[in-house]
Design a protein around this motif. Structure first.
Motif, PDB file in Angstrom:
ATOM      1  N   ASP A   1      -4.280 -10.732  -6.280  1.00  0.00           N
ATOM      2  CA  ASP A   1      -3.635 -12.090  -5.695  1.00  0.00           C
ATOM      3  C   ASP A   1      -2.984 -12.560  -5.408  1.00  0.00           C
ATOM      4  O   ASP A   1      -2.588 -13.203  -4.259  1.00  0.00           O
ATOM      5  CB  ASP A   1      -5.452 -12.237  -6.480  1.00  0.00           C
ATOM      6  N   GLY A   2      -2.081 -13.066  -6.743  1.00  0.00           N
ATOM      7  CA  GLY A   2      -1.311 -13.965  -6.432  1.00  0.00           C
ATOM      8  C   GLY A   2      -0.055 -13.860  -5.508  1.00  0.00           C
ATOM      9  O   GLY A   2       0.964 -15.065  -5.404  1.00  0.00           O
ATOM     10  N   ILE A   3       0.179 -12.975  -4.688  1.00  0.00           N
ATOM     11  CA  ILE A   3       1.284 -13.550  -4.494  1.00  0.00           C
ATOM     12  C   ILE A   3       1.253 -13.620  -2.790  1.00  0.00           C
ATOM     13  O   ILE A   3       2.144 -13.683  -1.609  1.00  0.00           O
ATOM     14  CB  ILE A   3       1.714 -11.567  -3.588  1.00  0.00           C
ATOM     15  N   GLY A   4       0.000 -13.993  -2.752  1.00  0.00           N
ATOM     16  CA  GLY A   4      -0.115 -14.961  -1.483  1.00  0.00           C
ATOM     17  C   GLY A   4      -0.730 -14.221  -0.734  1.00  0.00           C
ATOM     18  O   GLY A   4      -1.212 -14.757   0.474  1.00  0.00           O
ATOM     19  N   ILE A   5      -1.156 -12.540  -0.496  1.00  0.00           N
ATOM     20  CA  ILE A   5      -1.759 -11.803  -0.170  1.00  0.00           C
ATOM     21  C   ILE A   5      -3.310 -12.868   0.186  1.00  0.00           C
ATOM     22  O   ILE A   5      -4.151 -12.287  -0.819  1.00  0.00           O
ATOM     23  CB  ILE A   5      -1.640 -10.876   0.055  1.00  0.00           C
ATOM     24  N   GLN A   6      -3.949 -12.455   1.040  1.00  0.00           N
ATOM     25  CA  GLN A   6      -5.572 -13.180   1.008  1.00  0.00           C
ATOM     26  C   GLN A   6      -6.105 -11.868   1.168  1.00  0.00           C
ATOM     27  O   GLN A   6      -6.375 -11.234   2.626  1.00  0.00           O
ATOM     28  CB  GLN A   6      -5.537 -13.942   1.691  1.00  0.00           C
ATOM     29  N   LEU A   7      -6.014 -11.428  -0.102  1.00  0.00           N
ATOM     30  CA  LEU A   7      -6.813  -9.738  -0.220  1.00  0.00           C
ATOM     31  C   LEU A   7      -8.538 -10.003   0.476  1.00  0.00           C
ATOM     32  O   LEU A   7      -8.956  -8.580   0.789  1.00  0.00           O
ATOM     33  CB  LEU A   7      -7.024  -9.202  -0.830  1.00  0.00           C
TER      34      LEU A   7
ATOM     35  N   TYR B   1      -1.456   0.141  -3.548  1.00  0.00           N
ATOM     36  CA  TYR B   1      -2.748   0.276  -3.366  1.00  0.00           C
ATOM     37  C   TYR B   1      -3.347   0.445  -1.875  1.00  0.00           C
ATOM     38  O   TYR B   1      -4.221   0.760  -1.722  1.00  0.00           O
ATOM     39  CB  TYR B   1      -3.635  -0.847  -3.903  1.00  0.00           C
ATOM     40  N   MET B   2      -3.099  -0.224  -1.027  1.00  0.00           N
ATOM     41  CA  MET B   2      -2.987  -0.945   0.393  1.00  0.00           C
ATOM     42  C   MET B   2      -3.395   0.968   0.671  1.00  0.00           C
ATOM     43  O   MET B   2      -3.951   1.472   1.700  1.00  0.00           O
ATOM     44  CB  MET B   2      -2.841  -1.285   1.281  1.00  0.00           C
ATOM     45  N   LYS B   3      -2.463   1.788   0.707  1.00  0.00           N
ATOM     46  CA  LYS B   3      -1.947   3.061   1.610  1.00  0.00           C
ATOM     47  C   LYS B   3      -3.774   3.885   0.690  1.00  0.00           C
ATOM     48  O   LYS B   3      -3.867   5.060   1.335  1.00  0.00           O
ATOM     49  CB  LYS B   3      -0.866   3.934   0.780  1.00  0.00           C
ATOM     50  N   GLY B   4      -3.237   3.215  -0.852  1.00  0.00           N
ATOM     51  CA  GLY B   4      -4.518   4.780  -1.113  1.00  0.00           C
ATOM     52  C   GLY B   4      -6.019   4.160  -0.995  1.00  0.00           C
ATOM     53  O   GLY B   4      -6.838   5.049  -1.164  1.00  0.00           O
ATOM     54  N   ASP B   5      -6.418   2.815  -0.425  1.00  0.00           N
ATOM     55  CA  ASP B   5      -7.049   2.498   0.571  1.00  0.00           C
ATOM     56  C   ASP B   5      -7.849   2.368   2.077  1.00  0.00           C
ATOM     57  O   ASP B   5      -8.678   2.149   2.709  1.00  0.00           O
ATOM     58  CB  ASP B   5      -8.140   0.863  -0.126  1.00  0.00           C
TER      59      ASP B   5
ATOM     60  N   PHE C   1     -11.528   0.456   2.019  1.00  0.00           N
ATOM     61  CA  PHE C   1     -12.033  -0.791   0.736  1.00  0.00           C
ATOM     62  C   PHE C   1     -11.104  -1.656   1.223  1.00  0.00           C
ATOM     63  O   PHE C   1      -9.609  -1.988   2.667  1.00  0.00           O
ATOM     64  CB  PHE C   1     -11.735  -0.421  -0.514  1.00  0.00           C
ATOM     65  N   HIS C   2     -11.421  -3.038   1.485  1.00  0.00           N
ATOM     66  CA  HIS C   2     -11.044  -4.466   1.911  1.00  0.00           C
ATOM     67  C   HIS C   2     -10.762  -5.202   1.282  1.00  0.00           C
ATOM     68  O   HIS C   2     -10.222  -6.313   1.743  1.00  0.00           O
ATOM     69  CB  HIS C   2     -12.451  -4.476   2.987  1.00  0.00           C
ATOM     70  N   HIS C   3      -9.774  -4.629  -0.075  1.00  0.00           N
ATOM     71  CA  HIS C   3      -9.325  -5.293  -0.886  1.00  0.00           C
ATOM     72  C   HIS C   3      -7.860  -6.071  -0.634  1.00  0.00           C
ATOM     73  O   HIS C   3      -7.365  -7.507  -0.802  1.00  0.00           O
ATOM     74  CB  HIS C   3      -9.504  -5.144  -2.544  1.00  0.00           C
ATOM     75  N   TYR C   4      -7.478  -4.927  -0.163  1.00  0.00           N
ATOM     76  CA  TYR C   4      -6.258  -5.283   0.968  1.00  0.00           C
ATOM     77  C   TYR C   4      -6.108  -4.821   2.466  1.00  0.00           C
ATOM     78  O   TYR C   4      -5.940  -4.450   2.975  1.00  0.00           O
ATOM     79  CB  TYR C   4      -4.530  -4.404   0.343  1.00  0.00           C
ATOM     80  N   ASN C   5      -6.048  -6.397   2.782  1.00  0.00           N
ATOM     81  CA  ASN C   5      -6.289  -7.151   3.524  1.00  0.00           C
ATOM     82  C   ASN C   5      -5.114  -6.341   4.730  1.00  0.00           C
ATOM     83  O   ASN C   5      -4.123  -7.237   4.672  1.00  0.00           O
ATOM     84  CB  ASN C   5      -6.732  -7.918   4.406  1.00  0.00           C
ATOM     85  N   PRO C   6      -5.004  -5.722   5.217  1.00  0.00           N
ATOM     86  CA  PRO C   6      -3.584  -5.379   6.404  1.00  0.00           C
ATOM     87  C   PRO C   6      -3.135  -6.604   7.247  1.00  0.00           C
ATOM     88  O   PRO C   6      -2.311  -6.347   7.386  1.00  0.00           O
ATOM     89  CB  PRO C   6      -4.022  -4.116   7.408  1.00  0.00           C
ATOM     90  N   ILE C   7      -4.196  -7.510   7.763  1.00  0.00           N
ATOM     91  CA  ILE C   7      -3.618  -8.360   8.493  1.00  0.00           C
ATOM     92  C   ILE C   7      -2.800  -9.117   7.436  1.00  0.00           C
ATOM     93  O   ILE C   7      -1.676 -10.227   7.920  1.00  0.00           O
ATOM     94  CB  ILE C   7      -4.570  -9.284   9.052  1.00  0.00           C
TER      95      ILE C   7
END
Length: 602
Positions: free
Chosen positions: A18-24, A198-202, A264-270
């Motif tokens: 969560d901490g890299i600033g990515i609003q997951l 992780y985004m690729k896996g989702d 899954f939507h934890h890693y929001n592409p936007i």
């Protein structure tokens, strides 16, 4: 702490980064309410009020201003605390990298606020103990094990203050040693590689082929850590990173129109796309002052962290409302202790203390064990017996520190669910020839939903009660079955009739108790009687202010009928009349009880 901030945002940490600033995930409101729940919580149309934390902060700041200069937290102490970062792994590295690139002051502040999130710490610095608590309103630093009991002897730092002072320390070379500053970039590369993997896996089937080059795909179908090792190497290639950012635009645009491109939507592409655009910006490394080194300070567990954990409500969903209802309906310590012991059961959890990466909890028949550090070898810990836990929960409830805003919005629906369970328990083990007004289901899931729907409709509720009256009339007075009898069925039906009439609730309004301020102005907590030590052995709380219950074993059979019997208190019917001229004033809690009062007086 005045300062000017200049530079950019950076990275991540933890398993879900969560901490890299990515609003997951999508932002939620500060009070945890969805838009629909907010409408429920606001019984009347009134202007928005500050949250409880914001109101408390305003009051304390005004009081502290009257005594400015009399009691201070030394600036050196504040700096030492800021150098420790947040409660998650590699927090300092993410903070350092955040300031290594150009950014607006507002962006710096928002990143720091998101990095710290919510939590607490206790340090021993120069022989004194200082507690720290941070949340959406900022950071508080106080002398002792808690920030909540102090007004004068603590410091208030807004997130602008925190961000500005950290920036100053970095510019002065006094935030971290050179070895730590040098590790910030490699940590950022590692965490961005993990987020990408992780985004690729989702991603849904076929989406990865759009985002990644054909040359990369075979490596991304490998196993961990080979995948992240490959991506870390590629991210150091500026040309590859530039091409990746162009390709990340496509899933970001597609996600805006169709969320189904992600399983899954934890890693929001936007937000991943925005973050990688920032990651491509130029960074300027910091230099530490020659000879600068960190000082080691013993850490403890704060009263505030314990309270936050207890306010979670236990190991099961709906734990807060279940506990709150039980406490309103059962006042004796023995029943409450047995309930709390059963509520937690046997088990444990990681990230127990406000999400801190190095914290965990274990609970069994002995009590609740909270610790920081490695499993089996924590550097600080505390063991709370169940009667201590039960009494502390009672304190939190009485002081409006247990429930959250969304709990008050959820109360009507939760109460209907509990009353629906009473319907099912009424019919449980009745003779088979008695018709059931619901679909038979061994797990009660489908009939439970059906009965909730019925209880939402007054006419259907009345029809249901008539069927239940007939079913009870068909039973002999000496009816008995496994775990139930005629008397229990009568009580269940009586409660349901009163609920339909508006004279029964599992959330009765608690009576206000007179409060008397301590002569010293200090509110006593369990830490007034607690000697915590930064050692691996657990510290057992000895709270002399809490009356000990009898030493004999508390069992569920002796002291609690069953978890589901928590609301079994019959409230005599009576009418309510509104006598408050300030109708509608107050927060979600006041509005919830006001709404029940209005309903009963109709």
């Amino acid at each position: 702490m005045d300062s000017t901030h200049e530079r950019t945002d950076g990275n991540s940490g933890r398993e879900h980064l969560d901490g890299i600033g990515i609003q997951l995930v999508e932002d939620t409101r500060e009070d945890g309410l969805s838009k629909a729940e907010e409408e429920i919580a606001s019984a009347l149309s009134l202007p928005e009020y500050p949250t409880a934390d914001e109101q408390r902060r305003q009051i304390e700041e005004r009081a502290a201003a009257l005594y400015a200069g009399e009691i201070q937290i030394p600036e050196e102490v504040v700096d030492e605390i800021l150098r420790t970062g947040g409660n998650r792994k590699a927090s300092q590295l993410r903070i350092i990298y955040n300031f290594m690139s150009e950014q607006t002051p507002e962006e710096y502040t928002e990143f720091v606020k998101r990095e710290y999130c919510k939590g607490g710490k206790v340090f021993q610095i120069d022989g004194n103990e200082y507690s720290v608590w941070f949340d959406e309103t900022g950071m508080q630093i106080a002398v002792g094990h808690t920030v909540t009991d102090h007004i004068l002897d603590k410091a208030f730092l807004s997130w602008e203050d925190v961000s500005g002072r950290i920036h100053q320390l970095l510019d002065q070379g006094e935030y971290a040693p050179q070895s730590v500053l040098d590790a910030a970039r490699s940590n950022a590369v590692k965490e961005h590689a993990q987020a990408l993997a992780y985004m690729k896996g989702d991603m849904a089937e076929g989406v990865a082929e759009i985002v990644f080059d054909e040359e990369d795909l075979p490596h991304l179908r490998s196993i961990y850590p080979e995948i992240t090792d490959y991506l870390e190497e590629k991210l150091e290639d500026l040309q590859w990173l530039s091409e990746l950012n162009e390709r990340l635009d496509a899933p970001a645009e597609a996600y805006e129109e169709n969320h189904f491109i992600m399983r899954f939507h934890h890693y929001n592409p936007i937000n991943i796309s925005k973050q990688f655009q920032k990651f491509a910006d130029e960074v300027i490394p910091y230099q530490a002052r020659e000879g600068f080194a960190w000082k080691e300070h013993p850490m403890f567990i704060t009263q505030d962290e314990i309270d936050a954990y207890l306010a979670g409500g236990g190991a099961y969903s709906q734990g807060r409302l279940r506990t709150y209802s039980f406490y309103l309906l059962h006042e004796d310590e023995r029943s409450r202790t047995g309930f709390i012991k059963e509520q937690y059961g046997i088990g444990g959890s990681s990230h127990a203390l406000s999400g801190a990466d190095d914290s965990h909890a274990n609970y069994d028949g002995k009590g609740l064990f909270l610790a920081r550090g490695a499993y089996g070898n924590p550097y600080t810990s505390i063991l709370l017996s169940w009667n201590k836990v039960a009494n502390r929960v009672d304190y939190l409830i009485k002081n409006d520190q247990f429930l959250q805003a969304e709990d008050y919005a959820r109360m009507p629906e939760y109460e209907r669910e509990q009353m629906a369970n009473k319907v099912l328990r009424f019919y449980d083990r009745l003779p088979e020839e008695i018709d059931r007004p619901f679909t038979d289901d061994f797990f009660w899931k489908k009939p439970g939903k059906e009965m909730v729907s019925v209880l939402e409709n007054p006419e259907q509720t009345e029809e249901l009660l008539q069927k239940m009256d007939a079913a009870l009339a068909a039973l002999p007075l000496d009816f008995e079955a496994y775990g139930t009898n005629y008397q229990q069925k009568t009580e269940l039906l009586s409660e349901l009739h009163q609920y339909a009439e508006g004279t029964y609730t599992i959330f009765p309004t608690p009576e206000a108790e007179p409060s008397f301020a301590e002569p010293s102005g200090h509110q006593m907590t369990m830490f007034d009687f607690l000697d915590t030590k930064a050692v691996a052995e657990p510290t057992v709380v000895d709270m002399s202010d809490v009356e000990e219950i009898e030493e004999e074993e508390v069992t569920a059979e002796e002291d609690i009928t069953e978890s589901q019997e928590q609301e079994k208190a019959v409230i005599e019917p009576h009418n309510f009349r509104i006598q408050d001229n300030d109708l509608g004033a107050g927060g979600p809690k006041a509005k919830y009880y006001l709404r029940r009062t209005v309903k009963r007086s109709d």
